[in-house]
Design a protein around this motif. Structure first.
Motif, mmCIF file in Angstrom:
data_model
loop_
_atom_site.group_PDB
_atom_site.id
_atom_site.type_symbol
_atom_site.label_atom_id
_atom_site.label_comp_id
_atom_site.label_asym_id
_atom_site.label_seq_id
_atom_site.Cartn_x
_atom_site.Cartn_y
_atom_site.Cartn_z
ATOM 1 N N THR A 122 62.278 15.411 -28.063
ATOM 2 C CA THR A 122 61.910 16.769 -27.655
ATOM 3 C C THR A 122 60.398 16.951 -27.636
ATOM 4 O O THR A 122 59.864 17.671 -26.793
ATOM 5 C CB THR A 122 62.535 17.808 -28.594
ATOM 6 N N LYS A 150 72.312 24.202 -35.149
ATOM 7 C CA LYS A 150 71.929 22.791 -35.085
ATOM 8 C C LYS A 150 70.597 22.624 -34.382
ATOM 9 O O LYS A 150 70.151 23.508 -33.651
ATOM 10 C CB LYS A 150 73.009 21.976 -34.376
ATOM 11 N N GLU A 151 69.981 21.464 -34.578
ATOM 12 C CA GLU A 151 68.732 21.167 -33.897
ATOM 13 C C GLU A 151 69.003 20.793 -32.443
ATOM 14 O O GLU A 151 70.091 20.354 -32.093
ATOM 15 C CB GLU A 151 68.011 20.026 -34.615
ATOM 16 N N ARG A 152 67.972 20.972 -31.654
ATOM 17 C CA ARG A 152 68.073 20.564 -30.251
ATOM 18 C C ARG A 152 68.187 19.048 -30.196
ATOM 19 O O ARG A 152 67.440 18.329 -30.867
ATOM 20 C CB ARG A 152 66.846 21.034 -29.482
ATOM 21 N N GLU A 153 69.123 18.543 -29.376
ATOM 22 C CA GLU A 153 69.353 17.113 -29.316
ATOM 23 C C GLU A 153 69.289 16.584 -27.892
ATOM 24 O O GLU A 153 69.604 17.300 -26.933
ATOM 25 C CB GLU A 153 70.714 16.755 -29.922
ATOM 26 N N GLN A 185 71.462 22.459 -27.506
ATOM 27 C CA GLN A 185 71.352 22.997 -28.861
ATOM 28 C C GLN A 185 72.548 23.879 -29.143
ATOM 29 O O GLN A 185 72.758 24.892 -28.467
ATOM 30 C CB GLN A 185 70.060 23.788 -29.024
#
Length: 127
Positions: free
Chosen positions: A111, A43-46, A39
């Motif tokens: 996730t 930004k979003e966790r990817e 992350q």
């Protein structure tokens, strides 16, 4: 309950390498599929990489394919992420995650699919 703890993050120049480790403990740690996520700020966790329990299958995000390698040592209850040819865009907090999986065959990329998460380790790549 199961715990996962990441280590190995740090500051590295572009083109360099780092190896992250994830130590799992608690409930039978080997009955889990494992994954790495990251992350970046804002930004979003990817998803980054995942490996199934029997170590026969792994999967990578397109952005890291050919540069990162996920591996695991079930005897040591440890998962690794070898990161080579690092780029500034790889800068993020990297998280290890565990998903209960008794079949041994599957890996997971979402996730929401994972049961346990580590606290994260910072990776910073300077240009």
């Amino acid at each position: 309950q199961m715990q996962v703890v990441e280590s190995g993050g740090g500051l590295v120049q572009a083109g360099g390498s780092l190896r992250l480790s994830c130590a799992a403990s608690g409930r039978t740690s080997s009955n889990y599929a494992m994954g790495w996520f990251r992350q970046a700020p804002g930004k979003e966790r990817e998803f980054v990489a995942a490996v199934n329990r029997n170590i026969r299958s792994s999967y990578y995000a397109d952005s890291v394919k050919g540069r990162f390698t996920i591996s695991r040592d079930n005897a040591k209850n440890t998962v690794y992420l070898q990161m080579n040819s690092l780029k500034p865009e790889d800068t993020a907090v990297y998280y290890c995650a565990a998903k209960s999986d008794y079949s041994g065959y599957y890996y997971y990329t979402g996730t929401h699919e994972y049961d346990y998460w580590g606290q994260g380790t910072q990776v910073t790549v300077s240009s």
